[in-house]
Design an enzyme around this catalytic site. Sequence first.
Site, mmCIF file in Angstrom:
data_model
loop_
_atom_site.group_PDB
_atom_site.id
_atom_site.type_symbol
_atom_site.label_atom_id
_atom_site.label_comp_id
_atom_site.label_asym_id
_atom_site.label_seq_id
_atom_site.Cartn_x
_atom_site.Cartn_y
_atom_site.Cartn_z
ATOM 1 N N ASP A 1 -2.834 -17.845 2.114
ATOM 2 C CA ASP A 1 -4.030 -18.393 1.469
ATOM 3 C C ASP A 1 -4.561 -19.592 2.244
ATOM 4 O O ASP A 1 -5.767 -19.747 2.445
ATOM 5 C CB ASP A 1 -3.759 -18.748 0.006
ATOM 6 C CG ASP A 1 -2.515 -19.595 -0.194
ATOM 7 O OD1 ASP A 1 -1.719 -19.756 0.751
ATOM 8 O OD2 ASP A 1 -2.331 -20.112 -1.309
ATOM 9 N N ASP B 1 -5.400 -6.979 5.598
ATOM 10 C CA ASP B 1 -6.627 -6.334 5.137
ATOM 11 C C ASP B 1 -7.663 -7.399 4.760
ATOM 12 O O ASP B 1 -8.827 -7.338 5.167
ATOM 13 C CB ASP B 1 -6.291 -5.450 3.930
ATOM 14 C CG ASP B 1 -7.388 -4.455 3.607
ATOM 15 O OD1 ASP B 1 -8.449 -4.495 4.247
ATOM 16 O OD2 ASP B 1 -7.185 -3.647 2.687
ATOM 17 N N ASP C 1 -11.135 -9.062 7.129
ATOM 18 C CA ASP C 1 -12.507 -9.009 6.624
ATOM 19 C C ASP C 1 -13.145 -10.396 6.635
ATOM 20 O O ASP C 1 -14.351 -10.539 6.891
ATOM 21 C CB ASP C 1 -12.536 -8.424 5.208
ATOM 22 C CG ASP C 1 -12.530 -6.904 5.212
ATOM 23 O OD1 ASP C 1 -12.361 -6.327 6.301
ATOM 24 O OD2 ASP C 1 -12.674 -6.307 4.141
ATOM 25 N N TYR D 1 0.816 -1.217 0.000
ATOM 26 C CA TYR D 1 0.000 0.000 0.000
ATOM 27 C C TYR D 1 0.848 1.264 0.000
ATOM 28 O O TYR D 1 0.384 2.330 -0.389
ATOM 29 C CB TYR D 1 -0.934 0.024 1.218
ATOM 30 C CG TYR D 1 -2.047 -1.006 1.171
ATOM 31 C CD1 TYR D 1 -2.197 -1.865 0.091
ATOM 32 C CD2 TYR D 1 -2.941 -1.131 2.216
ATOM 33 C CE1 TYR D 1 -3.207 -2.810 0.051
ATOM 34 C CE2 TYR D 1 -3.966 -2.072 2.191
ATOM 35 C CZ TYR D 1 -4.089 -2.913 1.099
ATOM 36 O OH TYR D 1 -5.089 -3.846 1.070
#
Length: 370
Positions: free
Chosen positions: A226, A250, A254, A142
Amino acid sequence: MATHKLLLLPGDGIGTEVMAEVSRLIDWLNKAGIAKFETEHGLVGGAAYDADKVAITDATMALAQASDAVIFGAVGGPKWDGVPYEARPEAGLLRLRKDLALFANLRPAVCYPALAEASSLKPEVVEGLDIMIVRELTGGVYFGEPKTITDLGNGQKRAVDTQVYDTYEIERIGRVAFDLARKRRNKVTSMEKRNVMKTGVLWNEVITAVHQREYKDVQLEHQLADSGGMNLVKWPKQFDVIVTDNLFGDMLSDIAAMLTGSLGMLPSASLGEVDSKTGKRKAMYEPVHGSAPDIAGKGMANPVAMLASFGMALRYSLDMGDLADKLDAAIAAVLAKGLRTADIKSEGATVVSTSQMGEAIVAELQALHG
């Protein structure tokens, strides 16, 4: 009694509605003499762009620097899709994180007993869930440079984002995770992609070294990010503290949010380094949910994540852990009584508005204080 200086940044969409419930709680705490807060208010995100053509002003940043904690709502919405990239609503959030050097993002995922049925997973998979995701917040893809889109001609373009991590960045986020684990169930799971990414190789190496040098008493395991995402859904209660980089943190947080039944239930804290002289640290607290423009202004937003984020401020910035515990208990009690906002409604529950939920939680907290 110490006076605590807070900066409230409601932002856009439902940010203003859920922040109103924090203001309600602060007003009651002040009037009851339980704590003493001085609050400033500022604009951020689309609201700041509409007023000043930037996502956050220098004046608001100065207020953030001077505060004991920043309480942040949410930013963004279709209204600002066409603004310049550097002035997009999210740029205000990124500047706060960067200028305050908030490198550690703490995202707890707790499934309240009354909400086990609200998760898309089987109740036995999520009931009693209590995990903490520690996300590195100021490095990685980012913020890495170069970050460009280049016109190659012939209708072709090339986009580049750069994933960069230095040893010290990984060490300090690792220490946050290990220190938290010592106060919880003493287990850390580090997640990266060392099989395909050089930053993952370094991440694994540095976390392992910090563990060996300073935290041998804490159990450490490594998972590919993953595979870790799959295991979060398969059997989330195997985890205690998960530490990972900016991008994977991030996404994984979620995923964890939905284990609890709704994004509206997940708070977060973003912390800086502890000042060696004052013992204080810069910090910002925000719900994980976005600005939800589709329901903004309808009184449907769930204020629990916003109130729980304020609870994290009490715990991590203001040395008021007992009050934070009572706030958590008040939220659990209200949910146990069957009150629900629309996002977590279930058969037999009483659906209430944003303000009704906030009012009920404050009333429950008042009862706990006797």
